[in-house]
Write a protein that holds these residues in place. Sequence first.
Motif, PDB file in Angstrom:
ATOM      1  N   SER A 195      54.483  -4.738 -95.044  1.00  0.00           N
ATOM      2  CA  SER A 195      54.472  -4.282 -93.409  1.00  0.00           C
ATOM      3  C   SER A 195      54.169  -2.823 -93.340  1.00  0.00           C
ATOM      4  N   GLY A 196      53.600  -2.540 -92.219  1.00  0.00           N
ATOM      5  CA  GLY A 196      53.133  -1.291 -91.810  1.00  0.00           C
ATOM      6  C   GLY A 196      52.198  -0.696 -92.700  1.00  0.00           C
ATOM      7  N   ASN A 197      51.253  -1.408 -93.055  1.00  0.00           N
ATOM      8  CA  ASN A 197      49.981  -1.049 -93.744  1.00  0.00           C
ATOM      9  C   ASN A 197      48.629  -1.028 -92.978  1.00  0.00           C
ATOM     10  N   TYR A 198      47.705  -0.510 -93.121  1.00  0.00           N
ATOM     11  CA  TYR A 198      46.397  -0.410 -92.838  1.00  0.00           C
ATOM     12  C   TYR A 198      45.500   0.229 -93.847  1.00  0.00           C
ATOM     13  N   TRP A 199      44.191  -0.268 -93.720  1.00  0.00           N
ATOM     14  CA  TRP A 199      43.007   0.373 -94.548  1.00  0.00           C
ATOM     15  C   TRP A 199      42.054   0.574 -93.635  1.00  0.00           C
ATOM     16  N   ASP A 200      41.456   1.682 -93.340  1.00  0.00           N
ATOM     17  CA  ASP A 200      40.026   1.755 -92.429  1.00  0.00           C
ATOM     18  C   ASP A 200      39.097   2.347 -93.302  1.00  0.00           C
ATOM     19  N   VAL A 201      37.769   1.964 -93.119  1.00  0.00           N
ATOM     20  CA  VAL A 201      36.612   2.371 -93.864  1.00  0.00           C
ATOM     21  C   VAL A 201      35.395   2.646 -92.861  1.00  0.00           C
ATOM     22  N   ASP A 202      34.831   3.710 -93.160  1.00  0.00           N
ATOM     23  CA  ASP A 202      33.700   4.000 -92.482  1.00  0.00           C
ATOM     24  C   ASP A 202      32.625   4.739 -92.794  1.00  0.00           C
ATOM     25  N   GLU A 203      31.398   4.764 -92.195  1.00  0.00           N
ATOM     26  CA  GLU A 203      30.307   5.720 -92.744  1.00  0.00           C
ATOM     27  C   GLU A 203      29.815   5.471 -94.259  1.00  0.00           C
ATOM     28  N   LEU A 204      29.770   4.270 -94.563  1.00  0.00           N
ATOM     29  CA  LEU A 204      29.531   3.771 -95.916  1.00  0.00           C
ATOM     30  C   LEU A 204      27.989   4.229 -96.214  1.00  0.00           C
ATOM     31  N   CYS A 205      27.755   4.921 -97.280  1.00  0.00           N
ATOM     32  CA  CYS A 205      26.291   5.457 -97.590  1.00  0.00           C
ATOM     33  C   CYS A 205      26.121   5.506 -99.080  1.00  0.00           C
ATOM     34  N   VAL A 206      25.005   5.040 -99.488  1.00  0.00           N
ATOM     35  CA  VAL A 206      24.590   4.838-100.874  1.00  0.00           C
ATOM     36  C   VAL A 206      23.203   5.679-100.914  1.00  0.00           C
ATOM     37  N   GLU A 207      22.967   6.452-101.746  1.00  0.00           N
ATOM     38  CA  GLU A 207      21.702   7.180-102.076  1.00  0.00           C
ATOM     39  C   GLU A 207      21.401   7.438-103.104  1.00  0.00           C
ATOM     40  N   SER A 208      20.254   7.837-103.557  1.00  0.00           N
ATOM     41  CA  SER A 208      19.786   8.482-105.090  1.00  0.00           C
ATOM     42  C   SER A 208      19.762   9.905-104.857  1.00  0.00           C
ATOM     43  N   ASN A 239      40.301   4.322 -84.965  1.00  0.00           N
ATOM     44  CA  ASN A 239      39.716   4.433 -86.333  1.00  0.00           C
ATOM     45  C   ASN A 239      40.550   5.598 -86.920  1.00  0.00           C
ATOM     46  N   HIS A 240      41.292   5.484 -87.844  1.00  0.00           N
ATOM     47  CA  HIS A 240      41.979   6.448 -88.411  1.00  0.00           C
ATOM     48  C   HIS A 240      41.274   7.623 -89.508  1.00  0.00           C
ATOM     49  N   THR A 241      40.187   6.929 -89.807  1.00  0.00           N
ATOM     50  CA  THR A 241      39.045   8.056 -90.617  1.00  0.00           C
ATOM     51  C   THR A 241      38.594   9.016 -89.999  1.00  0.00           C
ATOM     52  N   ALA A 281      47.154   3.730 -95.049  1.00  0.00           N
ATOM     53  CA  ALA A 281      48.627   3.915 -94.985  1.00  0.00           C
ATOM     54  C   ALA A 281      49.531   2.659 -95.619  1.00  0.00           C
ATOM     55  N   ARG A 282      50.009   3.039 -96.527  1.00  0.00           N
ATOM     56  CA  ARG A 282      50.932   1.959 -97.196  1.00  0.00           C
ATOM     57  C   ARG A 282      52.047   1.973 -96.550  1.00  0.00           C
ATOM     58  N   GLY A 283      52.805   1.013 -95.924  1.00  0.00           N
ATOM     59  CA  GLY A 283      54.254   0.709 -95.714  1.00  0.00           C
ATOM     60  C   GLY A 283      54.946   0.288 -96.822  1.00  0.00           C
ATOM     61  N   THR A 284      54.674  -1.024 -97.020  1.00  0.00           N
ATOM     62  CA  THR A 284      55.307  -1.612 -98.325  1.00  0.00           C
ATOM     63  C   THR A 284      54.447  -2.653 -98.982  1.00  0.00           C
ATOM     64  N   GLY A 285      54.168  -2.643-100.332  1.00  0.00           N
ATOM     65  CA  GLY A 285      53.479  -4.081-100.742  1.00  0.00           C
ATOM     66  C   GLY A 285      52.011  -4.139-100.879  1.00  0.00           C
ATOM     67  N   THR A 293      41.440   2.753-106.779  1.00  0.00           N
ATOM     68  CA  THR A 293      42.668   2.018-106.550  1.00  0.00           C
ATOM     69  C   THR A 293      43.909   2.934-105.883  1.00  0.00           C
ATOM     70  N   HIS A 294      44.257   2.295-104.740  1.00  0.00           N
ATOM     71  CA  HIS A 294      45.469   3.329-104.029  1.00  0.00           C
ATOM     72  C   HIS A 294      46.646   2.370-103.674  1.00  0.00           C
ATOM     73  N   THR A 295      47.708   2.913-104.395  1.00  0.00           N
ATOM     74  CA  THR A 295      48.967   2.165-103.881  1.00  0.00           C
ATOM     75  C   THR A 295      50.013   3.155-103.265  1.00  0.00           C
ATOM     76  N   VAL A 296      49.425   4.219-102.864  1.00  0.00           N
ATOM     77  CA  VAL A 296      50.313   5.169-101.946  1.00  0.00           C
ATOM     78  C   VAL A 296      49.378   5.518-100.852  1.00  0.00           C
ATOM     79  N   ASP A 297      49.811   6.221 -99.719  1.00  0.00           N
ATOM     80  CA  ASP A 297      48.950   6.676 -98.503  1.00  0.00           C
ATOM     81  C   ASP A 297      47.712   7.814 -99.169  1.00  0.00           C
ATOM     82  N   HIS A 298      46.702   7.651 -98.592  1.00  0.00           N
ATOM     83  CA  HIS A 298      45.623   8.293 -99.125  1.00  0.00           C
ATOM     84  C   HIS A 298      44.611   8.499 -98.039  1.00  0.00           C
ATOM     85  N   GLY A 299      43.981   9.666 -97.498  1.00  0.00           N
ATOM     86  CA  GLY A 299      43.094  10.077 -96.593  1.00  0.00           C
ATOM     87  C   GLY A 299      43.968  10.429 -95.338  1.00  0.00           C
ATOM     88  N   PRO A 300      43.216  10.740 -94.298  1.00  0.00           N
ATOM     89  CA  PRO A 300      41.948  10.491 -94.220  1.00  0.00           C
ATOM     90  C   PRO A 300      41.092  11.459 -95.030  1.00  0.00           C
TER      91      PRO A 300
END
Length: 686
Positions: free
Chosen positions: A361-374, A256-258, A304-308, A327-334
């Motif tokens: 190549s060399g890309n990944y996207w991890d998402v965790d702890e998704l929360c929606v509340e008023s 888990n990269h987040t 993490a964006r390697g290429t593409g 929208t993300h086209t460059v490295d972002h996070g955690p």
Amino acid sequence: MLPDRKPAIRPVWILCAVVAALGALLPPACVPEPTGQTSVVCPNEFPAFGSACVTPGLVCSYSHPAGCPGHFPATCGDDGTWSFEDDCVPSGGSGGTGGSGATGGTGGAGGVPCTDPVAGPPTVTSVVAVEYPPDGHVYELTFSEPVAPPGPGLSWVGTGSIASVKLTGPTSYAVEFTGMTPGTHSTLTVGTGVEDTCGTALAAPVDVDIALLPRCHLLGEYFEGDLAAAGFSVSDAAGTGNLWRRSDLLAGGVPNHTDGAGLCASVGDHLAPATLAWGTALAAPALDLGAESHVVLRYETAFARGTGATARLEASADGTSWSPLRTHTVDHGPVQETVDVSSYAGGELRLRFRYDDPTGSGNYWDVDELCVESFTAEPCPCPAGAHTEAADSAGVSDGNGTFNTGEDTTKTLSAANDRVSVCGELEDATESGADYFRFALGGVAGTDKYLVKLSYCLENSFQDATLALRMKTKPLPFALLDTAHGKGELTAVLDGDAQYYVTLEPGSAAYDGAKYAVSVTVQKKLGPILAEGFESWPPLHLAVSDDDLCLDWTQSYETVQPPGGLPTEGFYLAMFNSYDCSSGSESLTTPTLSMTGKSSVSIAFDLYHDPAYPTSLDSIQVQYDSGSGWTDVGPAFTRPAAVAGWTTEAVDLSVVAGKPAVKIRLLATSEYGTDLHIDNVLLLGG
């Protein structure tokens, strides 16, 4: 770069340095001294100020001799005389009785009438949830007029309890509560023990219903179980079988990269052949927001964006037409992302995380702890007579984001209660620019100084903006807050006969557009009482404590850790070596000062901020002692900030105005970050 050192445990979140405890009873007629005293007797009548007493430390409580509601204490000091804090006399007291004998002594002087800014008892005008710390909530109570510091008068019925209460402005309390069971209601009663500054109590108790919804009550997903069972669906637009999966189910399992815990939802080509395209979306179950008015989305993410590859968070009201939220086209996070999705309130909200990677190549996207509340929104009405920002188009700068292009309010402030207000919208997620507004202060340059209050309201309650008071000719801001959201106040001391700017800037390119209202109000014209620039050591006007074996205040010609910051005036500054010591405090203290004849007092000093060790909240706390021990005034000013540099901090010390004998100190406390540095201390009164 800072040298390595053994790390210390660093606190993650601190709400406030010192707060007044709730529910305290009024002092009894006599508070005994420590054991060993054989007889402690309070005088039957209120003693005269400065008259002799025989039991140092004895505190006695009396009804006010001039009829002020409530009780207040008289203290027998170490010098063997009585002292008291007489902050409120609603009507002129009668003269004292003349002495006996052939010619009686002169009667005592009558009390000074208390000026009540609003006739009648105070009332509760609003109750708003303003903070959501990890283990509790904070509600702000606003009253119809200035109120006394918190004391008896607030009670709680239901699950949980009140943890603290503090006076956050002349007319508001912040009440923190903890331990309340999610999904339940409790009652906060604002009782008749709450008084205005002249001792007039609430006419009747006010009950406030506190409803604590469960965290993430609209949607909460930690991706520890099966995606389909949780209502999530996965699509494969590329038709290659490369899909979103739980992180442990990808080939070989991935970490888990987040910043979330446990497993996560993950997608990426770092373990797949680069020749296979990826076009997959992870869709959350549809959410019914028909009964909601304000809704926020939070999630932990790492891209993490390697290429593409391109990562998109999208939203839809019907599942057909999708709009990008991020929208993300460059490295972002955690990082934890926070998105206001209130535009979908009243209908349906669909969310999807869309990942496209045609040949990369060399890309990944991890998402965790998704929360929606008023949440409860902070309304920000524009004050009457305010300057309104020139109209913006979404994503288009209106060109008022610099000193040279700032909008001119045409306002000049020169007397107490003069005010300039500005209203506008801090732009949308395209970050179309900061907003600058110019105003002027009257008076005489180099002589007059003004204590001003900067009040702000930002309808974006979750994302930070930077709010400041600046002068074009000086890089040092007179007040700065880079975590402004919701509602709050800052205090500043400004020079007369000069132009200033109120500046607002989004905290990030992902900032959701927010309406705002900001006001600068003159509190008082001030004159100097004490000034210290640390050009001599020890300082001429401040006593240096030496209570801690590790910590010390010392003189320096520049900042030490981090190095290179120059003094704001003169050739030297004062340095506190919090970088060397994991805990402890030392102080800089004024001599005993008389504030007789002063109706307003403030202190200002320059504090160096830097971004290193952001969770180590090394701090400076302003305190005073008028004979009853040290008392905090205002917030503790913490060192960490996003950008390194000096800021002028200020505290309204009018609580000591009129006191015949008072000391003021700057208490530095180490949390094992970098060093603390201050310069140009000014104590002012009027």
